[in-house]
Design a protein around this motif. Structure first.
Motif, mmCIF file in Angstrom:
data_model
loop_
_atom_site.group_PDB
_atom_site.id
_atom_site.type_symbol
_atom_site.label_atom_id
_atom_site.label_comp_id
_atom_site.label_asym_id
_atom_site.label_seq_id
_atom_site.Cartn_x
_atom_site.Cartn_y
_atom_site.Cartn_z
ATOM 1 N N ASP A 85 35.487 65.123 -7.310
ATOM 2 C CA ASP A 85 34.200 65.140 -7.998
ATOM 3 C C ASP A 85 33.370 66.332 -7.509
ATOM 4 O O ASP A 85 33.846 67.176 -6.742
ATOM 5 C CB ASP A 85 33.461 63.815 -7.809
ATOM 6 N N ARG A 109 37.484 55.760 -6.285
ATOM 7 C CA ARG A 109 37.006 56.772 -5.343
ATOM 8 C C ARG A 109 37.769 56.585 -4.031
ATOM 9 O O ARG A 109 37.710 55.513 -3.416
ATOM 10 C CB ARG A 109 35.504 56.638 -5.116
ATOM 11 N N GLU A 140 26.905 56.449 -9.124
ATOM 12 C CA GLU A 140 26.254 57.307 -10.118
ATOM 13 C C GLU A 140 27.240 57.895 -11.124
ATOM 14 O O GLU A 140 26.855 58.310 -12.216
ATOM 15 C CB GLU A 140 25.498 58.444 -9.417
ATOM 16 N N ASP A 141 28.542 57.916 -10.781
ATOM 17 C CA ASP A 141 29.556 58.408 -11.715
ATOM 18 C C ASP A 141 30.213 57.282 -12.508
ATOM 19 O O ASP A 141 31.186 57.510 -13.235
ATOM 20 C CB ASP A 141 30.635 59.184 -10.951
#
Length: 752
Positions: A85, A109, A140-141
Motif C-alpha cells: 500500500d 494486511r 481506512e483502505d
C-alpha cells in the motif's frame, strides 16, 4: 445471541439467520444452526436452501460446510502477497479462492513481527501461510483482515524458464516453456549466455532496454534436453517441485534400521497379499479377508488392511519429516517419479515385499453380509506378505485362469477377498457415491523416453476391490480418531456450489433433463442423470459437465464430509509412503491407541494441522499441474512431425475465444481459435457450453465429435493448434426466424 423460543421448530428467516451467524465468534455449520433453532430433518433441507441463497447474495460466506460473515476467512490461510500500500505495507489475498462462488477475494494486511528472521518475511509475489484474524472495523483502505506470516512457502520467481537456442554470432534466444508466453521469445546477448549450450533448460533474468525491448541474461543452467529426461525436468523446475534430497535426509534414511517385533503384535502368519499395478516399485498396502466365524454375523467377513508403518522411520521434526512435508506427496511423471521419501524408505524398508518381515499398521474391520462395517480395531504389527500380485494377475485367477503364483492362493486368500468385496459392493450401491465414467489414459514410453502409444487401461474388478478395501480403512481411521478426540487431517470434498449447480441445471434443460432445486443434494441425483444418458450421443458431454460442476477435494483439519464418496467422515490412511496426510493420520492413530512414542508431537492441535493441511493441499495441486503439463508436452513432441494430419476428437472445452479439442486416440488437448471456425460470427452460450453462429445457426458444443487438422505444435510448451474440418451441428431456430447473411469478414474469408 440465542434464537428466540418459538412454539415448535420453525425455519428462521434470512434476516434471522444472518443475525445469528454474525453473533457467533466461531464458524457454525448447518448442524449447529439446526440445533439452535430446534429444526428436525424435514426442515434441514429448507435451511440448506436458505443458506445457499444467502451465500449467493453475498450476505454470508460459506467455507465448505461452515457459515460465517460474508467474505470470512479460516484461521490459517494460504495466501499470495500481491502488492504494497502507500505506506509500504504488504497486502495479500487468499490463494485458494473460488470467485465464481464467493465473489472477489478479501484483502489481508500482512503484519510482520519485529523479531521475524529474514526467511520468515514474505515479499510481493511470494506465497505464504498466514494466521488471520478479523478486525472489528475495516481500516481506512477497507481491509478487514490481518495476517501474521507463519511460513513463506514459495519465494517470488523473477525469472523466466525456457529452452536456449544458440545463434552463430554467440548470442541466443529463449523459447519459453509456458503456453501463455508462446511467441514471446527473448533475445540473449552474446555476453549474457553464461555456460548455456543449444537445447539447455535455463533460468533467465528479464531486463527492459531503453525502448522497452525485453532481453534476457542466463542465470542458471537447469539441465539439457539432449541428455536428460527433459520433459518432466521442465515441469519440475517450472513448478518448483523439490526433487533432490539433501545429504542430511539421505544420511538419515541410510542409517535407518529395520523394525523389530518389539512393541508389536506378531501377524507374520496372516497370509497378506499386495495387489498393485504391474510396474509398481513400492507396495504400501496388503489385504486379507476371511468369513466371520461369529454366529451372530452370518455371511459376514473380517477384513484386514495392512499399511506400511512409515511413522516408525520418519519421526516428527527430523530432516526426512521436514522434507516430506515440503514435498507433500510423490509426483508421478510418465518417465520418472519424484518420491516424497528416499528410496531406502519407500522402496525398501516400507515396501511390503513378499516373504520379508515388515512393520505395519493394520485396520481390522468386521462387516455384515450387507457390506456395512459393524466394528473395527487398529493394531501395530510385524507382518509378512505371501505374494506380490498385479491387478490383471489377480483378476485372471478370480476368473478361473490362475497361474503358478495365484493357484495356491485361490481358496485361502483370493476367493475370500472377492467374496468380501461382493458384500462391500452391496453397501457401496446403497451409499451410491458419485459414479462418473471418464476413462483415464496412460502413456507408454519407448526406451528413449519418447511416446510409444497411449492406452486406456482396462478397469478390472481387482481395481475396484482394492479401492473399496482402502475406502473402508480410511473411514475406520477417521472414526477412530474422532472418537478418541485426537486431531487429524481429513480428506474432504464439498458439494457443488450454487453457481455451478445453476449452470448445470441450465445446461441440462437443453437436453430435457431436470435437476431439482430444493432438498438435500446427494451424489445419487447426479448418478440418476448419468444413467439416463448412458449409451446416448451426449453421454460423454454430460459426464464432462457433471465433473466440472463438482468442487475440488482437499485436506482440512475441520470435517465437512466427502460429497463424492457420500461419506460423513473420511481420512487418508492407506498411502503414507507417497502422501504426507496419511503419515499424519498414522501418527494420530499411534497417539490415540497408545501404540508407541512416535505419534503426534506434543501440543499438536487442529490449528497446527490446519497449517499442514493448507500446505499439502497446495502441494497436491502443484503436482497435478506438473503431471498434466508433462503429458501435454510428451504428446506434443509425439505429434510435432504430423503437421497437416487429420484426427478424430471431441470438443473438450468451450470459451469465448474458441474451442478446446481432445483427440480420441491420444487424449491430446489442442485449441481451435473461434476466428477459424467458419464464415460466421460465433456467439458464446455459456448455459449450452457452445459457440453458435449468429447467421447460420451452426454450433459446436462441449462433447461434440469433430474432425480436426493439426496446424501447429509447440512441444516445449505442450501446445497444439487445430483447425476443424468437419461441419458443426445446426441449432434449430424458432418458428418465423430466418438465417441472416454472414456479416463482413476479414482476410481469408474469416470473421475478424
Amino acid at each position: 445471541m440465542t434464537p428466540k423460543h418459538k412454539p415448535g421448530p420453525v425455519v428462521p428467516s434470512k434476516d434471522e439467520l444472518v443475525a445469528y451467524i454474525k453473533s457467533q465468534h466461531d464458524k457454525v455449520g448447518i448442524r449447529e444452526i439446526a440445533r439452535a433453532y430446534g429444526l428436525k430433518n424435514e426442515n434441514r433441507a429448507v435451511l440448506k436452501t436458505l443458506l445457499r441463497e444467502l451465500a449467493d447474495e453475498g450476505k454470508i460466506a460459506r467455507r465448505k460446510k461452515s457459515m460465517h460473515k460474508a467474505a470470512g476467512l479460516p484461521p490459517v490461510v494460504l495466501a499470495d502477497v500481491t502488492t504494497r500500500d502507500a505506506d509500504g505495507e504488504l497486502i495479500a489475498v487468499p490463494a485458494d479462492w473460488d470467485e465464481d462462488e464467493r465473489g472477489a477475494p478479501p484483502k489481508i494486511r500482512v503484519v510482520v513481527p519485529r523479531r521475524a528472521r529474514p526467511g520468515e518475511i514474505p515479499g510481493v509475489g511470494d506465497r505464504a501461510l498466514l494466521r488471520t484474524e478479523e478486525v472489528p472495523e475495516p481500516d481506512e483502505d477497507g481491509i478487514r483482515f490481518r495476517g501474521r506470516p507463519i511460513k513463506v512457502l514459495d519465494k517470488a520467481r523473477h525469472r523466466v524458464l525456457g529452452i536456449f537456442r544458440a545463434l552463430p554470432d554467440g548470442s541466443g534466444r529463449l523459447v519459453p516453456v509456458d503456453k501463455k508466453s508462446l511467441g514471446r521469445e527473448l533475445t540473449i546477448r552474446s555476453g549474457d549466455t553464461g555456460d548455456a549450450t543449444e537445447g539447455d533448460l535455463v533460468a533467465v533474468d528479464v531486463a527492459r532496454g531503453r525502448f522497452g525491448q525485453a532481453t534476457g541474461k542466463v542465470k542458471e543452467r537447469l539441465g539439457s534436453l539432449a541428455s536428460e529426461r527433459a520433459v518432466s525436468l521442465i515441469a519440475i523446475h517450472a513448478h518448483g517441485i523439490p526433487h533432490v534430497f539433501s545429504r542430511e535426509v539421505l544420511t538419515e534414511a541410510d542409517s535407518a534400521k529395520p523394525a523389530t517385533l518389539a512393541g508389536r503384535e506378531d501377524w507374520r502368519e496372516v497370509p497378506f497379499v499386495t495387489i498393485d499395478p504391474a510396474d509398481a516399485k513400492d507396495h504400501d498396502d496388503a489385504v486379507f479377508a476371511r468369513p466371520d466365524s461369529d454366529p451372530e454375523n452370518p455371511g459376514g467377513f473380517v477384513i484386514d488392511v495392512a499399511i506400511a508403518d512409515v511413522a516408525a522411520y520418519v519421526r516428527p521434526g527430523t530432516a526426512m519429516d521436514r522434507e516430506a512435508l515440503e514435498r507433500g506427496n510423490s509426483v508421478y511423471f510418465p518417465d520418472r517419479v519424484v518420491p516424497m521419501l528416499p528410496e531406502r524408505i519407500s522402496n525398501d524398508l516400507c515396501s511390503l515385499r513378499p516373504q520379508e518381515d515388515r512393520p505395519a499398521l493394520v485396520a481390522r474391520m468386521v462387516i455384515g453380509a450387507d457390506g456395512v462395517k459393524r466394528r473395527h480395531t487398529f493394531h501395530r504389527v510385524l507382518m509378512r506378505s505371501v505374494a506380490r500380485l498385479h491387478y490383471a494377475q489377480a483378476q485372471a485367477a478370480a476368473d478361473g485362469h490362475a497361474d503358478d503364483t495365484t493357484a495356491p492362493l485361490l481358496s485361502l486368500v483370493l476367493e475370500p477377498l472377492y467374496a468380501a468385496y461382493e458384500a462391500l459392493k452391496r453397501a457401496r450401491n446403497a451409499r451410491s457415491p458419485l459414479d462418473l465414467d471418464l476413462p483415464e489414459r496412460k502413456i507408454l514410453l519407448k526406451p528413449d523416453f519418447t511416446v510409444d502409444r497411449v492406452i486406456v487401461p482396462q478397469r478390472l474388478e481387482a481395481h475396484r476391490l482394492i479401492e473399496e478395501y482402502m475406502i473402508l480403512a480410511n473411514v475406520a481411521a477417521a472414526e477412530t480418531l474422532e472418537r478418541a478426540r485426537t486431531p487429524l487431517i481429513y480428506r474432504v470434498h464439498d458439494e457443488p456450489g450454487l453457481e455451478k449447480l445453476n449452470a448445470l441445471r441450465e445446461f441440462l434443460k437443453t437436453i430435457d433433463i431436470s435437476l431439482q432445486k430444493s432438498g438435500a443434494l446427494r451424489p445419487a441425483q447426479f448418478n440418476g442423470i448419468l444413467s439416463r444418458v448412458k449409451g446416448r450421443e451426449y453421454e460423454t458431454l454430460v459426464n464432462e459437465v457433471v465433473l466440472r460442476s463438482q468442487a475440488q477435494a482437499e485436506y482440512a483439519s475441520e470435517n465437512y464430509g466427502h460429497f463424492g464418496l457420500n461419506l460423513r467422515r473420511y481420512a487418508h490412511f492407506t498411502s503414507p509412503i507417497r502422501r504426507y496426510a496419511d503419515l499424519v493420520v498414522h501418527r494420530a492413530l499411534i497417539t490415540a491407541k497408545k501404540l508407541g512414542r512416535d505419534g503426534l508431537p506434543d501440543g499438536t492441535d487442529a490449528i497446527a494441522l490446519g497449517e499442514v493441511a493448507a500446505r499439502i493441499s497446495a502441494a497436491e495441486r502443484r503436482a497435478m499441474a506438473a503431471e498434466r503439463e508433462t503429458v501435454d508436452r510428451l504428446i506434443a513432441h509425439h505429434l510435432a512431425d504430423r503437421i497437416g494430419a487429420t484426427f478424430q476428437g471431441h470438443v473438450g472445452g468451450v470459451v469465448r475465444s474458441g474451442l478446446f479439442v481432445k483427440l480420441d486416440d491420444t487424449g491430446a488437448d489442442g485449441f481451435v481459435p473461434a476466428s477459424t471456425l467458419g464464415r460466421d460470427f460465433y456467439r458464446y452460450e455459456e448455459a449450452q457450453h457452445a459457440l453458435i453462429g449468429e447467421a447460420t445457426g451452426e454450433s459446436w458444443r462441449l462433447g461434440d465429435p469433430v474432425t480436426v487438422k493439426l496446424v501447429e505444435a509447440a512441444p516445449v510448451a505442450g501446445a497444439l493448434r487445430f483447425e476443424i474440418v468437419s461441419d458443426g451441428r445446426i441449432v434449430p431456430r424458432p418458428k418465423g426466424a430466418r438465417h441472416e447473411r454472414p456479416r463482413s469478414f476479414g482476410r481469408g474469408g474469416r470473421r475478424r
